[in-house]
Write an enzyme that holds these catalytic residues in place. Sequence first.
Site, PDB file in Angstrom:
ATOM      1  N   GLY A 168      99.978   0.205 -66.903  1.00 45.34           N
ATOM      2  CA  GLY A 168     100.404   1.547 -67.263  1.00 45.34           C
ATOM      3  C   GLY A 168      99.282   2.427 -67.750  1.00 45.34           C
ATOM      4  O   GLY A 168      99.447   3.642 -67.873  1.00 45.34           O
ATOM      5  N   TYR A 170      75.911 -10.738 -70.854  1.00 44.94           N
ATOM      6  CA  TYR A 170      74.830  -9.879 -70.362  1.00 44.94           C
ATOM      7  C   TYR A 170      73.773  -9.653 -71.442  1.00 44.94           C
ATOM      8  O   TYR A 170      72.689  -9.159 -71.150  1.00 44.94           O
ATOM      9  CB  TYR A 170      75.366  -8.523 -69.914  1.00 44.94           C
ATOM     10  CG  TYR A 170      76.339  -8.548 -68.763  1.00 44.94           C
ATOM     11  CD1 TYR A 170      76.545  -9.695 -67.999  1.00 44.94           C
ATOM     12  CD2 TYR A 170      77.071  -7.408 -68.431  1.00 44.94           C
ATOM     13  CE1 TYR A 170      77.445  -9.698 -66.950  1.00 44.94           C
ATOM     14  CE2 TYR A 170      77.965  -7.406 -67.385  1.00 44.94           C
ATOM     15  CZ  TYR A 170      78.168  -8.548 -66.652  1.00 44.94           C
ATOM     16  OH  TYR A 170      79.060  -8.544 -65.611  1.00 44.94           O
ATOM     17  N   LYS A 185      84.314  -8.946 -70.591  1.00 46.19           N
ATOM     18  CA  LYS A 185      84.732 -10.190 -69.943  1.00 46.19           C
ATOM     19  C   LYS A 185      84.550 -11.400 -70.847  1.00 46.19           C
ATOM     20  O   LYS A 185      83.630 -11.440 -71.670  1.00 46.19           O
ATOM     21  CB  LYS A 185      83.924 -10.405 -68.655  1.00 46.19           C
ATOM     22  CG  LYS A 185      83.899  -9.198 -67.736  1.00 46.19           C
ATOM     23  CD  LYS A 185      82.982  -9.398 -66.556  1.00 46.19           C
ATOM     24  CE  LYS A 185      82.733  -8.082 -65.841  1.00 46.19           C
ATOM     25  NZ  LYS A 185      81.829  -7.186 -66.596  1.00 46.19           N
ATOM     26  N   MET A 221      92.643   4.289 -65.499  1.00 43.21           N
ATOM     27  CA  MET A 221      91.256   3.832 -65.467  1.00 43.21           C
ATOM     28  C   MET A 221      90.434   4.691 -64.516  1.00 43.21           C
ATOM     29  O   MET A 221      90.807   4.850 -63.359  1.00 43.21           O
ATOM     30  CB  MET A 221      91.180   2.371 -64.997  1.00 43.21           C
ATOM     31  CG  MET A 221      89.775   1.793 -64.985  1.00 43.21           C
ATOM     32  SD  MET A 221      89.684   0.169 -64.174  1.00 43.21           S
ATOM     33  CE  MET A 221      89.762   0.668 -62.440  1.00 43.21           C
ATOM     34  N   PRO A 222      89.301   5.249 -64.980  1.00 46.47           N
ATOM     35  CA  PRO A 222      88.387   5.901 -64.048  1.00 46.47           C
ATOM     36  C   PRO A 222      87.841   4.878 -63.049  1.00 46.47           C
ATOM     37  O   PRO A 222      87.447   3.775 -63.444  1.00 46.47           O
ATOM     38  CB  PRO A 222      87.270   6.426 -64.965  1.00 46.47           C
ATOM     39  CG  PRO A 222      87.880   6.494 -66.326  1.00 46.47           C
ATOM     40  CD  PRO A 222      88.847   5.362 -66.371  1.00 46.47           C
ATOM     41  N   ASP A 232      81.146  -0.936 -67.716  1.00 48.59           N
ATOM     42  CA  ASP A 232      81.426  -2.352 -67.475  1.00 48.59           C
ATOM     43  C   ASP A 232      80.384  -3.206 -68.182  1.00 48.59           C
ATOM     44  O   ASP A 232      79.184  -2.984 -68.032  1.00 48.59           O
ATOM     45  CB  ASP A 232      81.394  -2.632 -65.967  1.00 48.59           C
ATOM     46  CG  ASP A 232      81.597  -4.107 -65.663  1.00 48.59           C
ATOM     47  OD1 ASP A 232      82.737  -4.583 -65.786  1.00 48.59           O
ATOM     48  OD2 ASP A 232      80.607  -4.792 -65.318  1.00 48.59           O
ATOM     49  N   LEU A 291      79.893   2.410 -64.727  1.00 57.20           N
ATOM     50  CA  LEU A 291      78.488   2.053 -64.865  1.00 57.20           C
ATOM     51  C   LEU A 291      78.387   0.561 -65.126  1.00 57.20           C
ATOM     52  O   LEU A 291      78.963   0.052 -66.089  1.00 57.20           O
ATOM     53  CB  LEU A 291      77.831   2.803 -66.022  1.00 57.20           C
ATOM     54  CG  LEU A 291      76.363   2.420 -66.278  1.00 57.20           C
ATOM     55  CD1 LEU A 291      75.456   3.003 -65.199  1.00 57.20           C
ATOM     56  CD2 LEU A 291      75.906   2.861 -67.669  1.00 57.20           C
ATOM     57  N   GLY A 292      77.653  -0.165 -64.284  1.00 52.72           N
ATOM     58  CA  GLY A 292      77.439  -1.583 -64.490  1.00 52.72           C
ATOM     59  C   GLY A 292      76.261  -1.842 -65.413  1.00 52.72           C
ATOM     60  O   GLY A 292      75.283  -1.091 -65.426  1.00 52.72           O
ATOM     61  N   HIS A 318      85.878 -13.959 -66.684  1.00 52.11           N
ATOM     62  CA  HIS A 318      84.693 -13.640 -65.880  1.00 52.11           C
ATOM     63  C   HIS A 318      84.599 -14.468 -64.602  1.00 52.11           C
ATOM     64  O   HIS A 318      84.244 -13.959 -63.548  1.00 52.11           O
ATOM     65  CB  HIS A 318      83.450 -13.879 -66.747  1.00 52.11           C
ATOM     66  CG  HIS A 318      82.285 -13.037 -66.376  1.00 52.11           C
ATOM     67  ND1 HIS A 318      81.338 -12.643 -67.282  1.00 52.11           N
ATOM     68  CD2 HIS A 318      81.897 -12.488 -65.201  1.00 52.11           C
ATOM     69  CE1 HIS A 318      80.425 -11.908 -66.690  1.00 52.11           C
ATOM     70  NE2 HIS A 318      80.741 -11.805 -65.421  1.00 52.11           N
TER      71      HIS A 318
END
Length: 388
Positions: free
Chosen positions: A35, A74, A103, A38-39, A69, A43-44, A136
């Site tokens: 519901g 990371y 994630k 989300m764009p 993201d 950007l990763g 992930h």
Amino acid sequence: MIRNLASKRGVVIANVRKFSADVPVGGLRKTLASGYEMPVFSLGTWKAAKGKTQKAVETAIRCGYRNIDTANDYNNEEEIGVALQNLFKEGVVKREEVFIQSKLWNSNHRPEHVDYDLDQTLSDLKLDYVDMYMIHWPQAAPSTGKAAATRVEGAIAAHHTKNPMFPLDDEGYYCADMESHFVETWQKLEELVDSGKVKSIGISNFNKTQIEEVVAIAKHPVSLLQNESHVYLQQKDLIDLCNFRNICFQSFSSLGSGDTNYAEYASPTGTIPLKDPHIKSLAEKYGKNPAQIMLRWGVQRGISVVSKSVTPERVIGNFDIWDFKLSDEDMKSFDMLNCGWRHLLWGEVSHHPDYPFKDELPHGYVLEKCSNLSPGQGKGATQSSSSH
């Protein structure tokens, strides 16, 4: 369009962007099965080096991005948190105007370890909740299953006695928690939705059979599937399944991961997507660059795309896709590029029964030892991070 003003001190970003009339700030949006909206352009930050991530995020938000993201493995969520707080304090955006997706790492699949993973992400990002939280990878490897591990313990590969995020056995192979299965992990993520720490939940790097297994038991909907996809790996069947199940499909490595890809086998085309002759010809036709052509193709085919860069000019340029459309004929022309080339197989964790790409490993594949101690920062990086 973004107008760049050059100066001796660097590039000054002027917040002037040309959108078509039907595109809101942040680009096109999708309503998820949960519901929430989300764009579709994100950007990763996978392989975004420390010291550069903060500027990349601030540049992205200032020029119109509204989706970031990230992931704890990371090893750069702290910088993203600083960037977000700066933007909030300056009034560039409000928290509710930015979609943050993170994630759960493989070493923390056991239900009792999930909160520890998420809490570290929330602490680093300086947020009370994330908009999207994904498993992930389906396999609990690298993992020992004995203790949770985040970037604080080490977003590197090291002997399991050090409890890093990428634990290795005595011989240098990745450890695997053979008793952990992603269904139990998913059920724990549903509890996070109920707690309010997560708005929507999804999965990443899952195959069709695994998706269906989660869908069959889900009490909260599977809202997102993030998998590798680009012009050489178009994932048409997987996208069809997602559409049938009302799951938004999101591509990572949307440009084929450039020259930093992890492919052990060369593309059948003899090149990479960014250097493909057909893509170059379309770029010339539309007055765009190859990255913009491929990102426009992704959005125009109805999926969400993640695009990573830490170079301000490229961050801005990648998002400049809202003032043109590819013709039906040109969209169809991408079919001839779909050669099935996956750059991220990660066969080093294929000994776990939940590894998703067994049918893509070459005949006679022999399990390999860990060869990259910090895969999240790219080939040849220092031992400071992790893997997508």
